[in-house]
Design an enzyme around this catalytic site. Structure first.
Site, PDB file in Angstrom:
ATOM      1  N   HIS A   1     -77.961  95.566  43.978  1.00  0.00           N
ATOM      2  CA  HIS A   1     -77.657  96.152  45.359  1.00  0.00           C
ATOM      3  C   HIS A   1     -78.770  96.185  46.268  1.00  0.00           C
ATOM      4  O   HIS A   1     -78.870  95.628  47.413  1.00  0.00           O
ATOM      5  CB  HIS A   1     -76.710  97.412  45.298  1.00  0.00           C
ATOM      6  N   GLU A   2     -79.933  96.734  45.953  1.00  0.00           N
ATOM      7  CA  GLU A   2     -81.054  97.009  46.490  1.00  0.00           C
ATOM      8  C   GLU A   2     -81.732  95.662  46.666  1.00  0.00           C
ATOM      9  O   GLU A   2     -82.497  95.369  47.720  1.00  0.00           O
ATOM     10  CB  GLU A   2     -81.889  98.157  46.085  1.00  0.00           C
TER      11      GLU A   2
ATOM     12  N   ASP B   1     -75.620  96.928  54.449  1.00  0.00           N
ATOM     13  CA  ASP B   1     -74.547  97.718  53.645  1.00  0.00           C
ATOM     14  C   ASP B   1     -73.198  97.329  54.286  1.00  0.00           C
ATOM     15  O   ASP B   1     -73.051  97.001  55.448  1.00  0.00           O
ATOM     16  CB  ASP B   1     -74.911  99.191  53.667  1.00  0.00           C
TER      17      ASP B   1
ATOM     18  N   HIS C   1     -80.844  93.715  49.757  1.00  0.00           N
ATOM     19  CA  HIS C   1     -81.266  94.243  50.784  1.00  0.00           C
ATOM     20  C   HIS C   1     -82.695  93.751  50.939  1.00  0.00           C
ATOM     21  O   HIS C   1     -83.149  93.115  51.831  1.00  0.00           O
ATOM     22  CB  HIS C   1     -81.597  95.621  50.824  1.00  0.00           C
TER      23      HIS C   1
END
Length: 931
Positions: free
Chosen positions: A163-164, A174, A167
């Site tokens: 998830h990170e 998000d 980014h």
């Protein structure tokens, strides 16, 4: 000086190509994609983290798990191949640890550190730019890696990492929104309240948790206006039949994909929709260079597991490699070099570091071997080896190679060392040592002095991860001192680093007094120095501390060999408050005077406020440059500061811009401590120096909270039963505010735009448009753009409405037009308010209207289409008021809330209605995050 030959021309062409591919805001990341596998991922542990071998082992397990999950999530395209973990020198040495090369904590892709103020353990990624722009780093706390109890809150660590990583690497955002967790939807044909999520098929239940100490009960959410009451949260079902999305809730076991164009929830008021123009995360990832330069692997088995290298930082070793060729005698360069390098040795370089000095012209000379700084006496002894005269040609490679030799003589290797290379000239033989520089394992920081300094210097910094600095010629050394002031330790221990509080160039007429002040805040104060320099005649100088104690010229140290600067060192910890300085030009002629103030942290356990300056050239027409300044106290953003950027070209022409953290124009997210502004007055290929001054006053400045945090899962519903997690730790604004006061900070950087700007710049895109319905009227608010991006004033606005979001997204020009003839644009940065009375639309229960706009400038230029705002009129279904007995009973409880659709007074005028509604909206959620 030597002219460039054919080899040099080829070298310059190579550098231009590399510069085109490397944005100036580059994180210093070493990650590269090698046959679908990411190599050289750097993870660094903060030196203040207590030694714990489990941190290393759990980090390895996290990345190994993440690699498999990433491979599946990207349809067998990407995985992690090699990882480097930097162990701080505060941990015990081990034969398993190798020496770092050019890796360092301050350039790591992932950092492991305790949060400031113990503000929770949310993983997050610091992102400066917009959609598709890479982030700066991922932050994990030791607790996140060590406490198994947090697995229920965030999910499997490997999944969180992916998830990170999305980014950081691909610039996506998000798909949830903690500030707007619910919205009104009409996807099913009937208006209803939905949780902000992707995909919209994630099932669950909105609930409200009431806690009294450790005793918590849950109930159904009540309504507050058109949405649920603040504090209502969406609890997902643990078992789902959906596969997306990782950027919403990767903790769900069924989630193994990013949202794509088939299941993307374009209605949701999240940052992904707002910043990436309603593109799904997978669409953005597919547009990345990684995706375009790779192909899906046919082998569906798990990829090879990543390999891990453990590296440990050592004592800092720096060799100054200083140009003393003939041209350094012009424009007081050699004198300014002496004064600035003296400041570096006496004030900047950290205690315990090793320093050597090399000078070069046609040949190179070792002036002093590596010497460890153990006291002020050692610092002072090193200054006697600084050069004071200049003559001869320029051989930059000879200087660099001699610097390597000085370091090697002490440590038998150049791995992990640093070279500070300063020159004002060109050298046609630089290409000959480029490979040596690459293989050295040393970091080279370059300082280009004056307009003729070799452009190829930048390449030495880029291939080694060093700083690229530029100082224009001045009769006083302030610009060069600012550059030296940026060259601090990359170890991650901010308490040992020197911090620039003030740097000013002033012109004083004959007999004129300069009266000014600099704030020394309570987070700094150790090793505080005032350095006053002048161009011709020693002025009268007085400094007064906040308690009235006065320091005169007799308290300053004036070097007998260099009578154009004076230094005042404050013993102990300097008094916090405003320090006033008074300088009189006693000369019969005007002269230049510079004031420099530096300090260090007052305590090792309280991080000081810092400012960092960066820039990036947008890679789409008309190719503006964006200036960024990050103001923070360790990991918490500082809000409300006044931040001024001054950009100077090599001719000395300066332009100042106020950077803003308002979520408009160049600024991506409001109140994230990243202050931004467009810069358009540039030419490609020209060097520019950047200086950022950040000033805070306790009446307006405060600490904020990091954006882009991993979703804190409130709980799960399984087999109809809800199991809540412990509430997220929160701090009140008052608790955070108490730690911050007045401050002054300075940061510098440099950049060379690689693409020529367009012939004209349009008005900036409006990114914070909001809409709501009040008394059958649509109210709009937004921040005015400029006629040229975020500067000046637009000519007029074009506003369109539709009941279909896609009409505005895909066919704006043909959507319903709004009469804006009476709407005159305000100056950039001003809040605009406008009302629309729909003529051909009946506003009734369940009405959803979408609004978007463009700003038009002179010369037929128009901005991109704004974010699309949603205005709704929705009366939720009525229910009974829960009794005290109902509240004790659990979750199956109804609620009733009166719908307040107007202002308190029936006779409110339009302006009062606007203010009333705006305040209500602001209380509900942060407008910067709303759609």
């Amino acid at each position: 000086k030597q002219r460039a030959g054919p080899v040099m021309v080829a070298f310059q062409s190579l550098i231009f190509l590399l510069a085109f591919q490397l944005p100036h805001v580059a994180r210093g990341s070493m990650v590269w994609l090698n046959k679908n596998g990411y190599e050289d991922l750097v993870i660094a542990i903060n030196p203040r983290v207590p030694e714990d071998a489990n941190i290393i082992e759990n980090t390895k397990a996290m990345i190994t798990s993440a690699s498999k999950y990433l491979f599946e999530a990207t349809t067998h395209r990407f995985f992690f191949k090699s990882v480097k973990i930097i162990i701080p020198k505060t941990w015990k040495k081990s034969t398993n640890y190798s020496r770092v090369k050019t890796e360092s904590y301050n350039k790591a892709d992932v950092i492991i550190a305790d949060p400031f103020l113990k503000y929770g353990d949310d993983p997050y990624t610091l992102q400066y730019g917009g959609c598709k722009d890479q982030g700066r780093y991922i932050h994990f706390t030791p607790n996140f890696l060590l406490k198994s109890s947090l697995l229920n809150v965030y999910g499997d660590r490997g999944r969180v990492f992916v998830h990170e990583w999305a980014h950081l690497r691909w610039g996506v955002f998000d798909e949830y929104n903690s500030d707007a967790p619910f919205y009104v939807s009409k996807n099913s044909g009937k208006a209803s309240i939905e949780a902000t999520r992707c995909s919209a098929h994630v099932t669950g239940k909105p609930v409200f948790q009431e806690c009294n100490g450790n005793n918590c009960n849950i109930r159904e959410c009540s309504y507050d206006g058109q949405l649920y009451e603040p504090g209502c949260t969406f609890v997902p079902d643990k078992q789902q039949n959906i596969t997306a999305s990782i950027m919403y809730m990767q903790s769900l076991s069924s989630v193994v994909r990013f949202c794509d164009n088939k299941n993307h929830n374009a209605e949701a008021p999240n940052l992904q929709n707002k910043i990436c123009n309603f593109k799904s995360t997978w669409e953005v990832i597919m547009e990345s260079d990684d995706f375009q330069n790779s192909s899906e692997l046919s082998n569906t088995t798990d990829p090879v597991e990543p390999t891990f290298s453990l590296l440990q930082t050592q004592d800092r070793a720096v060799c100054l490699v200083l140009d003393v060729s003939g041209s350094m005698s012009a424009n007081r360069r050699i004198n300014n070099l002496y004064q600035a390098a003296e400041v570096f040795l006496l004030q900047i370089i950290e205690i315990g570091s090793w320093v050597g000095i090399v000078t070069f012209e046609s040949k190179a000379y070792e002036k002093v071997s590596l010497t460890q700084i153990t006291s002020d006496a050692t610092r002072l002894s090193l200054t006697q080896y600084l050069p004071k005269t200049a003559s001869g040609g320029t051989n930059i490679c000879a200087g660099v190679q001699q610097g390597f030799q000085v370091i090697q003589n002490k440590f038998q290797t150049t791995y992990g060392s640093e070279i500070v290379l300063l020159t004002d000239g060109e050298d046609s033989t630089m290409s000959k040592c480029l490979e040596t520089v690459k293989q050295s394992g040393a970091i080279i920081h370059t300082i280009a002095l004056g307009p003729s300094a070799a452009r190829e210097l930048d390449e030495f910094s880029k291939v080694t991860g060093g700083l690229t600095l530029y100082a224009i010629d001045k009769v006083v050394p302030s610009k060069l001192t600012e550059s030296f002031g940026e060259i601090t330790s990359g170890s991650g221990d901010i308490s040992e680093q020197s911090i620039q509080l003030e740097s000013k160039d002033l012109t004083a007429a004959s007999k004129q007094w300069i009266n000014d002040s600099v704030t020394i805040d309570k987070t700094v104060g150790n090793d505080t120095f005032f350095v006053i320099a002048w161009s011709s005649y020693q002025p009268r100088i007085f400094v007064r501390d906040p308690k009235g104690k006065q320091y005169g010229i007799s308290d300053f140290t004036i070097d007998n060999t260099n009578t154009r600067s004076a230094r005042l060192g404050i013993s102990g910890t300097a008094e916090a408050g405003d320090w006033h300085y008074y300088i009189e030009n006693d000369s019969t002629q005007s002269q230049s005077i510079s004031v420099t103030v530096t300090s260090r942290a007052a305590a090792s356990n309280v991080p000081p406020v810092t400012v960092k300056a960066y820039m990036n050239q947008v890679n789409t027409a008309p190719y503006p440059v964006i200036i960024y300044a990050e103001v923070s106290q360790e990991f918490l953003p500082v809000l409300g500061a006044t931040v001024i950027a001054t950009i100077e070209n090599d001719r000395g022409t300066a332009e100042s811009l106020q950077l803003l953290d308002n979520g408009a124009g160049a600024d991506t997210i409001k109140n994230d401590g990243i202050y931004s502004r467009y810069f358009t007055s540039f030419q490609s290929g020209q060097r520019y120096s950047l200086k950022v001054s950040a000033r805070g006053r306790s009446t307006t400045v405060r600490l904020g909270r990091r954006q882009n945090r991993a979703l804190y899962i409130p709980g799960y519903r399984e087999n109809g039963k809800i199991q809540m997690n412990a509430p997220r730790p929160e701090f009140s604004d008052e608790e955070i505010q108490a730690h911050l006061g007045d401050f002054n900070r300075i940061a510098t950087n440099s950049f060379v735009p690689t693409i020529s700007p367009g012939t004209s710049f349009p008005p900036g895109k409006i990114t914070d448009l909001q809409a709501f319905i009040q008394n059958y009227t649509i109210f709009l608010t937004w921040t005015a753009p400029g006629g040229v991006l975020d500067n000046g004033q637009a000519d007029h606005y074009i506003i369109k409405t539709s009941e279909n979001l896609l009409d505005l997204k895909d066919d704006f020009d043909n959507a319903n037009a709004v009469n804006t003839s009476a709407l005159v644009p305000k100056f950039a940065g001003t809040t605009e308010i406008f009302t629309i009375k729909p003529e051909n639309l009946m506003i009734e229960n369940g009405t959803i209207i979408y609004v978007a706009m463009r700003a038009a400038g002179s010369g037929n230029t128009t901005s991109d289409v704004s974010n699309i705002a949603q205005a709704t009129w929705f009366i939720p279904p009525k229910a009974t008021v829960p009794s005290d007995e109902d509240r004790k009973g659990g979750v199956n409880i109804a609620a009733i809330v009166a719908i307040v659709a107007g202002c308190v007074a029936v006779a409110c005028i339009i302006v009062s209605s606007t203010i009333c509604a705006l305040q209500k909206k602001k209380r509900r959620k942060d407008p910067a995050i709303r759609m």
